[in-house]
Design a protein around this motif. Structure first.
Motif, PDB file in Angstrom:
ATOM      1  N   ILE A   1      -2.974   2.110  -6.170  1.00  0.00           N
ATOM      2  CA  ILE A   1      -2.840   1.692  -7.566  1.00  0.00           C
ATOM      3  C   ILE A   1      -3.488   0.321  -7.663  1.00  0.00           C
ATOM      4  CG2 ILE A   1      -1.299   1.146  -9.478  1.00  0.00           C
ATOM      5  CD1 ILE A   1       0.812   2.934  -8.081  1.00  0.00           C
ATOM      6  N   ASP A   2      -4.590   0.244  -8.384  1.00  0.00           N
ATOM      7  CA  ASP A   2      -5.299  -1.015  -8.598  1.00  0.00           C
ATOM      8  C   ASP A   2      -5.027  -1.493 -10.015  1.00  0.00           C
ATOM      9  OD1 ASP A   2      -6.374  -0.795  -6.080  1.00  0.00           O
ATOM     10  OD2 ASP A   2      -8.385  -0.271  -6.752  1.00  0.00           O
TER      11      ASP A   2
ATOM     12  N   ASN B   1       2.355   2.655  -1.345  1.00  0.00           N
ATOM     13  CA  ASN B   1       3.623   1.977  -1.647  1.00  0.00           C
ATOM     14  C   ASN B   1       4.175   1.226  -0.425  1.00  0.00           C
ATOM     15  OD1 ASN B   1       5.501   1.192  -3.558  1.00  0.00           O
ATOM     16  ND2 ASN B   1       6.907   2.845  -3.047  1.00  0.00           N
ATOM     17  N   LYS B   2       3.266   0.846   0.505  1.00  0.00           N
ATOM     18  CA  LYS B   2       3.675   0.141   1.726  1.00  0.00           C
ATOM     19  C   LYS B   2       2.900  -1.145   1.951  1.00  0.00           C
ATOM     20  CE  LYS B   2       5.003   4.327   4.185  1.00  0.00           C
ATOM     21  NZ  LYS B   2       4.681   5.224   5.286  1.00  0.00           N
ATOM     22  N   GLU B   3       1.658  -1.178   1.476  1.00  0.00           N
ATOM     23  CA  GLU B   3       0.818  -2.365   1.645  1.00  0.00           C
ATOM     24  C   GLU B   3       0.505  -2.915   0.262  1.00  0.00           C
ATOM     25  OE1 GLU B   3      -2.559  -1.819   4.363  1.00  0.00           O
ATOM     26  OE2 GLU B   3      -1.639   0.096   4.901  1.00  0.00           O
ATOM     27  N   PHE B   4       0.479  -4.259   0.144  1.00  0.00           N
ATOM     28  CA  PHE B   4       0.317  -4.900  -1.150  1.00  0.00           C
ATOM     29  C   PHE B   4      -0.669  -6.055  -1.010  1.00  0.00           C
ATOM     30  CE2 PHE B   4       4.504  -3.153  -0.515  1.00  0.00           C
ATOM     31  CZ  PHE B   4       4.624  -2.289  -1.587  1.00  0.00           C
TER      32      PHE B   4
ATOM     33  N   ASN C   1       4.311  -9.163   0.969  1.00  0.00           N
ATOM     34  CA  ASN C   1       5.400  -8.199   1.065  1.00  0.00           C
ATOM     35  C   ASN C   1       5.711  -7.690  -0.347  1.00  0.00           C
ATOM     36  OD1 ASN C   1       7.375  -9.922  -0.262  1.00  0.00           O
ATOM     37  ND2 ASN C   1       7.595 -11.027   1.663  1.00  0.00           N
ATOM     38  N   ARG C   2       6.485  -6.646  -0.438  1.00  0.00           N
ATOM     39  CA  ARG C   2       6.761  -5.985  -1.727  1.00  0.00           C
ATOM     40  C   ARG C   2       7.351  -6.948  -2.760  1.00  0.00           C
ATOM     41  NH1 ARG C   2       7.542  -0.552  -2.152  1.00  0.00           N
ATOM     42  NH2 ARG C   2       8.119  -0.483   0.046  1.00  0.00           N
TER      43      ARG C   2
ATOM     44  N   LYS D   1       5.450  -8.115  -6.310  1.00  0.00           N
ATOM     45  CA  LYS D   1       5.961  -7.842  -7.660  1.00  0.00           C
ATOM     46  C   LYS D   1       6.021  -9.128  -8.482  1.00  0.00           C
ATOM     47  CE  LYS D   1       8.589  -3.713  -6.476  1.00  0.00           C
ATOM     48  NZ  LYS D   1       8.056  -2.700  -7.335  1.00  0.00           N
ATOM     49  N   GLN D   2       6.411 -10.233  -7.859  1.00  0.00           N
ATOM     50  CA  GLN D   2       6.446 -11.515  -8.557  1.00  0.00           C
ATOM     51  C   GLN D   2       5.040 -11.962  -8.963  1.00  0.00           C
ATOM     52  OE1 GLN D   2       8.426 -13.727  -5.476  1.00  0.00           O
ATOM     53  NE2 GLN D   2      10.454 -13.440  -6.392  1.00  0.00           N
TER      54      GLN D   2
END
Length: 115
Positions: free
Chosen positions: A33-34, A51-54, A78-79, A83-84
């Protein structure tokens, strides 16, 4: 960092799979997801992989259909931090586009092939 990028449209991958299987190593399925953000210089996106690497990626490359040199920087998170950062970027710059893609990764030396 730099890489050379070439994108080729192929209507059917099946004829290429035997060649890839004999010459390349399968790197797995990438569900990505970009999220692209408005950016004055180059392109800025956040990327979620399986859903594991960001990652946060900024890059510059010409808009041409031929091979092109891409200058890029990648920072992994990290996840929770990711998100922040996404909330901060959306608030500060605005989201331009979200692209969801599913790609097979094949590796030949340092060359990455995405189908």
């Amino acid at each position: 960092m730099q890489n050379i990028e070439l994108k080729v449209q192929v209507n059917n991958f099946l004829p290429f799979l035997p060649i890839l299987k004999s010459k390349a190593k399968y790197g797995g399925m990438l569900n990505q997801i970009d999220t692209y953000y408005y950016c004055r210089n180059g392109r800025l996106k956040s990327r979620e992989i399986n859903n594991k690497e960001f990652e946060l990626i900024i890059y510059q490359r010409p808009n041409i259909s031929d091979s092109k040199l891409s200058d890029y920087q990648i920072v992994s998170y990290n996840r929770k931090t990711f998100k922040q950062i996404k909330r901060l970027l959306k608030s500060a710059l605005g989201e331009k586009l979200i692209v969801r893609k599913k790609r097979q990764l094949w590796l030949i030396g340092t060359t990455r092939i995405h189908l």
